[in-house]
Every structure is written in structure tokens, then in C-alpha cells.
Design a protein around this motif. Structure first.
Motif, PDB file in Angstrom:
ATOM      1  N   LEU A 113       0.873  -1.166   0.000  1.00 56.31           N
ATOM      2  CA  LEU A 113       0.000   0.000   0.000  1.00 56.31           C
ATOM      3  C   LEU A 113       0.913   1.221   0.000  1.00 56.31           C
ATOM      4  O   LEU A 113       1.648   1.459   0.967  1.00 56.31           O
ATOM      5  CB  LEU A 113      -0.907  -0.001   1.232  1.00 56.31           C
ATOM      6  CG  LEU A 113      -1.955  -1.112   1.290  1.00 56.31           C
ATOM      7  CD1 LEU A 113      -2.629  -1.139   2.660  1.00 56.31           C
ATOM      8  CD2 LEU A 113      -2.999  -0.932   0.191  1.00 56.31           C
ATOM      9  N   SER A 127       0.703  -3.998  -5.945  1.00 57.45           N
ATOM     10  CA  SER A 127       0.707  -2.726  -5.229  1.00 57.45           C
ATOM     11  C   SER A 127      -0.568  -1.950  -5.511  1.00 57.45           C
ATOM     12  O   SER A 127      -1.201  -2.109  -6.557  1.00 57.45           O
ATOM     13  CB  SER A 127       1.897  -1.851  -5.663  1.00 57.45           C
ATOM     14  OG  SER A 127       3.117  -2.534  -5.560  1.00 57.45           O
ATOM     15  N   GLU A 128      -0.901  -1.076  -4.580  1.00 56.97           N
ATOM     16  CA  GLU A 128      -2.002  -0.131  -4.769  1.00 56.97           C
ATOM     17  C   GLU A 128      -1.540   1.243  -4.310  1.00 56.97           C
ATOM     18  O   GLU A 128      -0.977   1.382  -3.217  1.00 56.97           O
ATOM     19  CB  GLU A 128      -3.231  -0.572  -3.967  1.00 56.97           C
ATOM     20  CG  GLU A 128      -4.411   0.381  -4.075  1.00 56.97           C
ATOM     21  CD  GLU A 128      -5.597  -0.032  -3.220  1.00 56.97           C
ATOM     22  OE1 GLU A 128      -6.501   0.796  -3.038  1.00 56.97           O
ATOM     23  OE2 GLU A 128      -5.606  -1.185  -2.739  1.00 56.97           O
ATOM     24  N   VAL A 130      -2.422   4.775  -2.845  1.00 57.99           N
ATOM     25  CA  VAL A 130      -3.497   5.246  -1.971  1.00 57.99           C
ATOM     26  C   VAL A 130      -3.324   6.747  -1.750  1.00 57.99           C
ATOM     27  O   VAL A 130      -2.384   7.179  -1.072  1.00 57.99           O
ATOM     28  CB  VAL A 130      -3.487   4.503  -0.622  1.00 57.99           C
ATOM     29  CG1 VAL A 130      -4.679   4.941   0.230  1.00 57.99           C
ATOM     30  CG2 VAL A 130      -3.500   2.988  -0.829  1.00 57.99           C
TER      31      VAL A 130
END
Length: 205
Positions: A113, A127-128, A130
Motif C-alpha cells: 500500500l 501494489s495499490e 493510496v
């Protein structure tokens, strides 16, 4: 005011990801010093109380949480140098530091994250990105605390070598004291020459 929680991580755990790292960087805005990134894998059963965006915590609270995180979580820190900031740009250097921090984690995480709206080039793991992640995810908030404490102490140490710029208090950010010292004392090897206030002093007519 939003307080970060474990909801993003909980959703990933439900999808089968077991080791989720929060990743954040500190130090994009200063005129001096490296950019620092941290990656933190929290233990879902042992999360320190009070994790929040490092900018919303007192210095004393950050130091206390830093100690707790090092005892109770997996922590990694990495930097991108002033030379790398000047060679690439601050965003690319921030991403280099993030990739390095993640690479230090052993065992490796299985999901990331990452604070921000862009995923770093070269990040091979799922993956992200944010947006405002340090206000949403306790893992990213933990990374912001680790990175800020590390960088703040680094700038305190550099301030002893280069007194007058106020780095022990401003961490290299462009306060009036820092800008005045640039004019009066000149540019140090730790200044980012690609940043306009420093560049203008070096190349003023």
C-alpha cells in the motif's frame, strides 16, 4: 478529521495476502538533505495504538511510536541522495527510495500500500497507490512515522556540521532562517541544486 484504520489491509488479508507493507516517503519539499522512504509490515494482532499521519503527531509521540513499531513490526528504511534528486527529479528520487525500502524487507511482503497517486517504476510486487494514504491506512501512517523520525534525526546531525541553516528545527525546509542562511552562508554539499531557491543563488548574476 480522518484517522487511519486497518480496513484496506483487512480487505487484502481476506483476499489471501499475508504480508502487507505500508510505504511512504518524507522530504520532498526541503531544499537540503535526502528524501527518505520507509516500508512497514504491521502484525495484525499487535498494532500500536495512536498511529496517524506523522505530520499530525507531536515529535514526542512520533519518537514513542517509532520505538513501538521497531519492537512490534517489520521496518525498513532507505534514502535517495541529493545527487539523485538533482539527477532525476524529486518524484523519481522519492520512488527510488520507496523501491529500496521495500527491497530491504526480509521476508518480502506480498502486497504494498503506497502513499500517493502513482506506483513507482521498478516496483515488482502487487501494489495499490493510496491517495492521502497516511490518513487512511495505519500501515502507511506507520511508514510515515518511521521515515520522518529517521530524516529529522539525520538533519539534526547535519545541522551540527553546517550550523546556521536551522536544520535541527526546519529539517531543511525553506523557512526564513534557512533562506537567509543560503544568502549569507552559501550553498552546502547537502543542498538540492535543482531546487529553484538554491539554483538561483548558485547562478545569480
Amino acid at each position: 478529521m480522518s484517522i487511519p484504520d486497518f480496513e484496506l489491509e483487512r480487505a487484502l488479508l481476506a483476499r489471501g495476502y499475508l504480508r502487507i507493507a505500508g510505504v511512504d516517503e518524507v522530504g520532498r519539499g526541503p531544499l537540503a538533505g535526502p528524501v527518505v522512504a520507509a516500508a512497514v509490515v504491521l502484525n495484525p494482532d499487535d498494532i500500536p495504538d495512536g498511529l496517524n499521519d506523522s505530520k499530525k503527531l507531536t515529535a514526542k509521540r512520533r519518537v514513542g511510536l517509532d520505538t513501538e513499531l521497531r519492537d512490534r513490526a517489520q521496518v525498513a528504511i532507505a534514502e535517495a541522495s541529493v545527487a539523485e534528486i538533482d539527477e532525476h527529479n524529486i518524484l523519481r528520487a522519492s520512488h527510488l527510495a520507496m523501491v529500496r525500502a521495500v527491497s530491504v524487507l526480509d521476508p518480502a511482503p506480498d502486497f504494498l500500500l503506497i502513499d500517493g497517486n502513482l506506483l513507482p517504476r521498478g516496483m515488482k510486487l502487487p501494489s495499490e497507490a493510496v491517495v492521502k494514504g497516511d490518513a487512511r491506512s495505519v500501515s502507511i501512517a506507520a511508514a510515515s512515522i518511521i521515515a520522518k523520525n529517521w530524516r529529522d534525526q539525520l538533519m539534526v546531525d547535519l545541522a551540527q556540521q553546517h550550523p546556521g541553516y536551522g536544520w535541527e528545527a526546519n529539517a531543511g525546509y525553506p523557512t526564513k532562517q534557512h533562506r537567509d542562511a543560503l544568502q549569507n552562508l552559501g550553498v552546502t554539499p547537502h543542498h538540492r541544486r535543482s531546487f529553484k531557491p538554491v539554483h538561483n543563488i548558485l547562478y545569480q548574476e
